[in-house]
Design a protein around this motif. Structure first.
Motif, PDB file in Angstrom:
ATOM      1  N   MET A 456      -6.313   1.674  -7.449  1.00  0.00           N
ATOM      2  CA  MET A 456      -5.253   2.184  -8.318  1.00  0.00           C
ATOM      3  C   MET A 456      -5.526   3.632  -8.712  1.00  0.00           C
ATOM      4  SD  MET A 456      -3.796   0.650 -11.900  1.00  0.00           S
ATOM      5  CE  MET A 456      -2.490   1.528 -12.769  1.00  0.00           C
ATOM      6  N   ARG A 457      -6.780   3.959  -9.029  1.00  0.00           N
ATOM      7  CA  ARG A 457      -7.121   5.349  -9.363  1.00  0.00           C
ATOM      8  C   ARG A 457      -6.799   6.281  -8.198  1.00  0.00           C
ATOM      9  NH1 ARG A 457     -12.272   2.911 -11.546  1.00  0.00           N
ATOM     10  NH2 ARG A 457     -12.280   3.128 -13.809  1.00  0.00           N
ATOM     11  N   CYS A 458      -7.195   5.850  -6.990  1.00  0.00           N
ATOM     12  CA  CYS A 458      -6.932   6.684  -5.809  1.00  0.00           C
ATOM     13  C   CYS A 458      -5.438   6.878  -5.600  1.00  0.00           C
ATOM     14  CB  CYS A 458      -7.562   6.053  -4.566  1.00  0.00           C
ATOM     15  SG  CYS A 458      -9.367   6.037  -4.581  1.00  0.00           S
ATOM     16  N   ALA A 459      -4.659   5.823  -5.803  1.00  0.00           N
ATOM     17  CA  ALA A 459      -3.204   5.944  -5.664  1.00  0.00           C
ATOM     18  C   ALA A 459      -2.644   6.926  -6.690  1.00  0.00           C
ATOM     19  CB  ALA A 459      -2.555   4.571  -5.819  1.00  0.00           C
ATOM     20  N   LEU A 460      -3.204   6.938  -7.886  1.00  0.00           N
ATOM     21  CA  LEU A 460      -2.719   7.856  -8.925  1.00  0.00           C
ATOM     22  C   LEU A 460      -2.990   9.311  -8.557  1.00  0.00           C
ATOM     23  CD1 LEU A 460      -3.778   5.962 -12.190  1.00  0.00           C
ATOM     24  CD2 LEU A 460      -1.450   6.335 -11.354  1.00  0.00           C
ATOM     25  N   VAL A 461      -4.233   9.632  -8.173  1.00  0.00           N
ATOM     26  CA  VAL A 461      -4.552  11.028  -7.868  1.00  0.00           C
ATOM     27  C   VAL A 461      -3.886  11.482  -6.579  1.00  0.00           C
ATOM     28  CG1 VAL A 461      -6.717  10.963  -9.135  1.00  0.00           C
ATOM     29  CG2 VAL A 461      -6.702  10.371  -6.708  1.00  0.00           C
ATOM     30  N   ASN A 462      -3.514  10.532  -5.701  1.00  0.00           N
ATOM     31  CA  ASN A 462      -2.788  10.887  -4.479  1.00  0.00           C
ATOM     32  C   ASN A 462      -1.283  10.918  -4.686  1.00  0.00           C
ATOM     33  OD1 ASN A 462      -4.830  11.373  -2.556  1.00  0.00           O
ATOM     34  ND2 ASN A 462      -5.155   9.173  -2.259  1.00  0.00           N
ATOM     35  N   GLY A 463      -0.818  10.564  -5.886  1.00  0.00           N
ATOM     36  CA  GLY A 463       0.610  10.562  -6.162  1.00  0.00           C
ATOM     37  C   GLY A 463       1.369   9.450  -5.473  1.00  0.00           C
ATOM     38  N   GLU A 464       0.695   8.356  -5.149  1.00  0.00           N
ATOM     39  CA  GLU A 464       1.329   7.228  -4.460  1.00  0.00           C
ATOM     40  C   GLU A 464       1.790   6.210  -5.505  1.00  0.00           C
ATOM     41  OE1 GLU A 464      -2.025   6.172  -2.129  1.00  0.00           O
ATOM     42  OE2 GLU A 464      -1.624   7.643  -0.548  1.00  0.00           O
ATOM     43  N   THR A 465       3.003   6.360  -5.977  1.00  0.00           N
ATOM     44  CA  THR A 465       3.492   5.567  -7.107  1.00  0.00           C
ATOM     45  C   THR A 465       3.643   4.091  -6.760  1.00  0.00           C
ATOM     46  OG1 THR A 465       5.773   6.124  -6.521  1.00  0.00           O
ATOM     47  CG2 THR A 465       4.672   7.554  -8.117  1.00  0.00           C
ATOM     48  N   GLN A 466       4.158   3.778  -5.574  1.00  0.00           N
ATOM     49  CA  GLN A 466       4.351   2.370  -5.217  1.00  0.00           C
ATOM     50  C   GLN A 466       3.021   1.647  -5.084  1.00  0.00           C
ATOM     51  OE1 GLN A 466       7.207   0.740  -5.156  1.00  0.00           O
ATOM     52  NE2 GLN A 466       8.264   2.632  -5.740  1.00  0.00           N
ATOM     53  N   GLU A 467       2.052   2.343  -4.478  1.00  0.00           N
ATOM     54  CA  GLU A 467       0.720   1.738  -4.358  1.00  0.00           C
ATOM     55  C   GLU A 467       0.115   1.502  -5.735  1.00  0.00           C
ATOM     56  OE1 GLU A 467      -1.343   1.034  -1.478  1.00  0.00           O
ATOM     57  OE2 GLU A 467       0.670   0.963  -0.632  1.00  0.00           O
ATOM     58  N   ALA A 468       0.239   2.481  -6.612  1.00  0.00           N
ATOM     59  CA  ALA A 468      -0.330   2.347  -7.955  1.00  0.00           C
ATOM     60  C   ALA A 468       0.307   1.177  -8.699  1.00  0.00           C
ATOM     61  CB  ALA A 468      -0.138   3.645  -8.732  1.00  0.00           C
ATOM     62  N   ARG A 469       1.630   1.030  -8.582  1.00  0.00           N
ATOM     63  CA  ARG A 469       2.315  -0.082  -9.253  1.00  0.00           C
ATOM     64  C   ARG A 469       1.853  -1.431  -8.690  1.00  0.00           C
ATOM     65  NH1 ARG A 469       6.975   3.517  -9.092  1.00  0.00           N
ATOM     66  NH2 ARG A 469       7.451   4.183 -11.230  1.00  0.00           N
ATOM     67  N   LYS A 470       1.606  -1.471  -7.395  1.00  0.00           N
ATOM     68  CA  LYS A 470       1.156  -2.724  -6.777  1.00  0.00           C
ATOM     69  C   LYS A 470      -0.189  -3.158  -7.347  1.00  0.00           C
ATOM     70  CE  LYS A 470      -0.633  -2.535  -2.685  1.00  0.00           C
ATOM     71  NZ  LYS A 470      -0.804  -2.378  -1.220  1.00  0.00           N
ATOM     72  N   TYR A 471      -1.140  -2.231  -7.406  1.00  0.00           N
ATOM     73  CA  TYR A 471      -2.467  -2.592  -7.911  1.00  0.00           C
ATOM     74  C   TYR A 471      -2.425  -2.872  -9.414  1.00  0.00           C
ATOM     75  CZ  TYR A 471      -3.969  -0.930  -3.353  1.00  0.00           C
ATOM     76  OH  TYR A 471      -4.115  -0.752  -2.006  1.00  0.00           O
ATOM     77  N   ALA A 472      -1.587  -2.145 -10.140  1.00  0.00           N
ATOM     78  CA  ALA A 472      -1.446  -2.419 -11.576  1.00  0.00           C
ATOM     79  C   ALA A 472      -0.881  -3.813 -11.797  1.00  0.00           C
ATOM     80  CB  ALA A 472      -0.549  -1.367 -12.226  1.00  0.00           C
ATOM     81  N   SER A 473       0.084  -4.196 -10.973  1.00  0.00           N
ATOM     82  CA  SER A 473       0.685  -5.522 -11.100  1.00  0.00           C
ATOM     83  C   SER A 473      -0.348  -6.615 -10.853  1.00  0.00           C
ATOM     84  CB  SER A 473       1.848  -5.666 -10.116  1.00  0.00           C
ATOM     85  OG  SER A 473       2.388  -6.964 -10.148  1.00  0.00           O
ATOM     86  N   LEU A 474      -1.225  -6.424  -9.863  1.00  0.00           N
ATOM     87  CA  LEU A 474      -2.266  -7.415  -9.589  1.00  0.00           C
ATOM     88  C   LEU A 474      -3.240  -7.529 -10.754  1.00  0.00           C
ATOM     89  CD1 LEU A 474      -3.056  -6.615  -5.837  1.00  0.00           C
ATOM     90  CD2 LEU A 474      -1.987  -8.695  -6.715  1.00  0.00           C
ATOM     91  N   LEU A 475      -3.688  -6.387 -11.261  1.00  0.00           N
ATOM     92  CA  LEU A 475      -4.655  -6.411 -12.352  1.00  0.00           C
ATOM     93  C   LEU A 475      -4.070  -6.991 -13.630  1.00  0.00           C
ATOM     94  CD1 LEU A 475      -6.316  -2.934 -11.733  1.00  0.00           C
ATOM     95  CD2 LEU A 475      -7.453  -5.157 -11.575  1.00  0.00           C
ATOM     96  N   LYS A 476      -2.779  -6.890 -13.793  1.00  0.00           N
ATOM     97  CA  LYS A 476      -2.135  -7.449 -14.992  1.00  0.00           C
ATOM     98  C   LYS A 476      -2.058  -8.968 -14.934  1.00  0.00           C
ATOM     99  CE  LYS A 476       1.570  -5.149 -16.418  1.00  0.00           C
ATOM    100  NZ  LYS A 476       2.793  -4.316 -16.318  1.00  0.00           N
ATOM    101  N   HIS A 477      -2.396  -9.547 -13.787  1.00  0.00           N
ATOM    102  CA  HIS A 477      -2.467 -11.007 -13.674  1.00  0.00           C
ATOM    103  C   HIS A 477      -3.886 -11.530 -13.903  1.00  0.00           C
ATOM    104  CE1 HIS A 477       1.589 -12.177 -12.490  1.00  0.00           C
ATOM    105  NE2 HIS A 477       1.653 -11.086 -11.757  1.00  0.00           N
ATOM    106  N   THR A 478      -4.797 -10.643 -14.338  1.00  0.00           N
ATOM    107  CA  THR A 478      -6.147 -11.076 -14.703  1.00  0.00           C
ATOM    108  C   THR A 478      -6.223 -11.254 -16.212  1.00  0.00           C
ATOM    109  OG1 THR A 478      -6.967  -8.805 -14.954  1.00  0.00           O
ATOM    110  CG2 THR A 478      -7.116  -9.800 -12.763  1.00  0.00           C
ATOM    111  N   ARG A 479      -7.293 -11.877 -16.666  1.00  0.00           N
ATOM    112  CA  ARG A 479      -7.428 -12.138 -18.092  1.00  0.00           C
ATOM    113  C   ARG A 479      -7.875 -10.899 -18.859  1.00  0.00           C
ATOM    114  NH1 ARG A 479      -8.078 -16.811 -20.960  1.00  0.00           N
ATOM    115  NH2 ARG A 479      -8.238 -17.976 -19.001  1.00  0.00           N
ATOM    116  N   TYR A 480      -8.875 -10.189 -18.325  1.00  0.00           N
ATOM    117  CA  TYR A 480      -9.496  -9.115 -19.095  1.00  0.00           C
ATOM    118  C   TYR A 480      -9.220  -7.712 -18.567  1.00  0.00           C
ATOM    119  CZ  TYR A 480     -12.075 -12.813 -21.439  1.00  0.00           C
ATOM    120  OH  TYR A 480     -12.411 -13.928 -22.176  1.00  0.00           O
ATOM    121  N   HIS A 481      -8.564  -7.585 -17.429  1.00  0.00           N
ATOM    122  CA  HIS A 481      -8.288  -6.253 -16.890  1.00  0.00           C
ATOM    123  C   HIS A 481      -6.830  -5.852 -17.086  1.00  0.00           C
ATOM    124  CE1 HIS A 481     -12.281  -6.406 -15.236  1.00  0.00           C
ATOM    125  NE2 HIS A 481     -11.999  -7.512 -14.569  1.00  0.00           N
TER     126      HIS A 481
END
Length: 651
Positions: A456-481
């Motif tokens: 997700m960090r790499c997607a952010l610094v590369n300006g890849e918005t769809q990739e960043a949203r994908k990884y954020a969505s996955l992490l939001k399905h965890t308990r502590y991340h």
């Protein structure tokens, strides 16, 4: 005959009461040892392994989605990995995670105790399987990066508990209507897809236990054992051909066990599993023997002997053999756990430094990097240099810390790429390399929370918005991340915010030259150094790293153009001490550049003169003799590094 009210009878009655009280206390000693062992192990994990437990949960991933569950169900033993991943995420709070782990261990020991009818006075034998399961976790070491078995910390405890519970139910079945052989076949068929190897272990234990059960004809015992063997052979082959498709034919009997294999098989790591299985088989063979011995002791003849002892006023002798066996069990279990507990100081220091990096606590990284007498690994050196760079102090302090390249204390060829390589790439502006290695590691060893964070960090610094949203969505399905993902989610589509952020600003500046992708031969440190040596940029951060790379190379021709380029960019600001030391050393040795008019600090000159005087007076001594003498006075200078630090192994 003594009268009931006589003093002699009172003495006899008191002796008998003392005997009974002593026996009751001795009975409680055995379970007390087990409880103390559980509590002591939990305390040791919390005191000594907090950073390790943090890393274990970072290298874990549990998603509360149906797709994640379906992904586990492609191989046998999927229930173990699913539950193991679920409980592992609680190590985010070490005390909570250790509590769950200890409760599973306690449940396992309770089930073993009830299944095999172990008398209270002999419950200390449970220390043997407990020690084996503890060693499986505390001896993990650098395998935390390599193991493909998910949820490893909990898998053995959960799997063994379910297997022994199945044996308990088998024991309770009546010995008629062929219920027991039918139960073994059906139970193995149900358990093998769920818990893999441990389902087969249950069948094995049932096949052994039937020979110790009463009211069972010899023919029926043979039938039960043959059905157990048939179940162990049949169900893995059946599931391999008709149910699961992602398990190799050679591994179908071992699913649910870790694979200790990198470039070769390492059978020594399976010893705790052998001990666990052997101890359970032993308890199955001992079933009924405890009661038989107790029955013999309570026979009329033995009872009369006890009465005679009581009448003669003799106290019962301490059970010496019982005490000796307990002492032997405690010593063997305690020594084994202590002996195989992974204690490498560098290993734990790396995790504490990584934890500080994750929290952007660069001062904390440096506190951990302080010398403790151990030669550091390259991972420690890389993280320390990164922290100094982020704090703007690398040119002044990078030689204030010990240098080295101590190999990892592990029989497998551990690469720094797996330890900190991808995080170094990210922090030095090589986001594509970080992205590549996180993907490759995820495909090879399974995706983990740490990989998703860096992706997700790499997607952010590369300006890849769809990739960043994908990884954020996955992490939001965890308990502590989830909170972490929501914190970084605000940067998606807002690249300008990154340039003003303390974490992302230096990375964005280092990415201005573009981020290409090639081969690095898994040598992250060397690749990063060569990149800064061979790429030019007007940003002073880039020039500083290029000059530091030249110092590392100890190449005078590479040094001077980068030194002057960096000096011009300072615009009158103070030149960092180590850069001055290198310039003064090279100018004094080679005389290719006139340094007489350069404004060196007086301390830089005095250190050089003192270093050379000591060197001239110690010409007859070997380098090994001189190294500690020079380190005590000049270990914090580039002079010492140039002459005494060489042949560092990069791995």
């Amino acid at each position: 005959m003594a009268d009931f009210g006589s003093p002699l009878f009172c003495i006899f009655a008191t002796d008998i009461a003392i005997n009974k009280e002593m026996n009751d206390k001795l009975k409680l000693l055995s379970p007390a040892l087990v409880v103390l062992a559980l509590l002591a192990t939990a305390c040791c994990l919390l005191v000594y392994e907090q950073a390790f437990l943090w890393k274990v949960q970072e290298m874990n991933l549990f998603l509360d989605t149906p797709l994640f569950l379906k992904q586990q169900m492609v191989t046998s033993g999927w229930l173990l990995t699913w539950l193991g991943c679920y409980f592992t995420e609680f190590f985010y709070h070490p005390a909570l995670g250790v509590t769950f782990l200890t409760l599973w261990w306690a449940a396992l020991l309770l089930v073993i105790w009830r299944t095999f009818r172990i008398p209270v006075r002999w419950t200390a034998v449970l220390l043997i399987p407990l020690a084996a399961i503890v060693i499986m976790n505390v001896d993990l070491g650098y395998w935390v990066y390599y193991l493909k078995l998910r949820g490893h910390f909990f898998v053995a405890a959960i799997g063994t508990t379910l297997a022994v519970a199945a044996v308990w139910l088998f024991r309770l079945l009546p010995a008629k209507y062929y219920l027991r052989p039918l139960y073994i076949f059906i139970c193995t068929g149900v358990l093998y897809p769920l818990i893999g190897f441990y389902g087969l272990l249950a069948a094995l234990l049932m096949g052994v236990l039937v020979w110790r059960l009463e009211k069972q004809a010899p023919t029926a015992r043979v039938i039960v054992s043959l059905v157990a063997v048939l179940s162990i052979v049949f169900w893995p082959l059946f599931c391999y051909n008709y149910v699961f498709c992602q398990t190799g034919i050679h591994n179908i009997w071992w699913t649910g066990l870790p694979m200790y294999w990198v470039d070769k098989e390492l059978p020594g790591f399976y010893i705790p599993y052998y001990i666990l299985v052997a101890s359970l088989i032993f308890l199955a063979l001992m079933f009924g023997m405890w009661e038989k011995k107790r029955t013999q002791e309570s026979s009329p003849k033995k009872a009369n002997a006890k009465k005679q002892n009581a009448k003669s006023g003799k106290l019962k002798e301490l059970p010496v053999r019982w005490l000796l066996i307990h002492v032997a069990i405690v010593i063997a279990a305690g020594y084994s756990v202590h002996r195989f507990w992974f204690k490498d100081p560098n290993f734990h220091k790396e995790f504490r430094m990584q934890q500080c990096m994750e929290n952007l606590d660069w001062e904390g990284v440096l506190r951990e990097a302080v010398s403790d007498g151990e030669e550091p690994t390259r991972a420690i050196v890389m993280m320390r240099n990164l922290a100094l760079f982020r704090l703007g102090r690398q040119g002044d302090e990078m030689y204030h810390y010990p240098d080295g390249s101590k190999p990892c204390n592990e029989p497998v060829p551990v690469r720094m790429m797996q330890v900190v390589g991808y995080s170094m790439y990210y922090n030095y502006g090589l986001a594509n390399y970080c992205h590549r290695w996180c993907l490759e590691q995820g495909v090879e060893f399974g995706f983990r929370a740490e990989y998703l964070k860096y992706l997700m960090r790499c997607a952010l610094v590369n300006g890849e918005t769809q990739e960043a949203r994908k990884y954020a969505s996955l992490l939001k399905h965890t308990r502590y991340h989830r909170a972490w993902a929501e914190k970084y989610e605000r940067f998606i589509g807002h690249y300008n915010l990154l340039k003003d952020n303390a974490e992302f600003s230096p990375i964005c500046r280092l990415m201005k030259n573009g981020d290409y992708l090639g081969t690095d031969q898994m040598m992250a440190e060397k690749f990063i150094i060569d990149r800064f040596l061979n790429t030019h940029d007007d940003d002073i951060l880039f020039k500083e790293l290029s000059l530091i790379a030249a110092l590392w190379k100890k190449d005078i021709e590479l040094f001077w153009p980068r030194f002057f380029d960096y000096a011009n960019s300072l615009k009158g600001a103070h030149m960092p001490v180590h850069f001055q030391e290198a310039a003064y050393l090279y100018g004094s040795l080679e005389h290719q550049v006139d340094i007489s008019n350069m404004p060196f600090d007086d301390q830089v000159k005095r250190n050089y003169d003192a270093f050379m005087d000591l060197a001239n007076n110690a010409t007859s001594e070997s380098e090994d003799v001189m190294r500690p003498i020079f380190y005590e006075r000049f270990g914090h200078t580039y002079y010492y590094n140039y002459f005494f630090v060489h042949d560092l192994y990069l791995y």
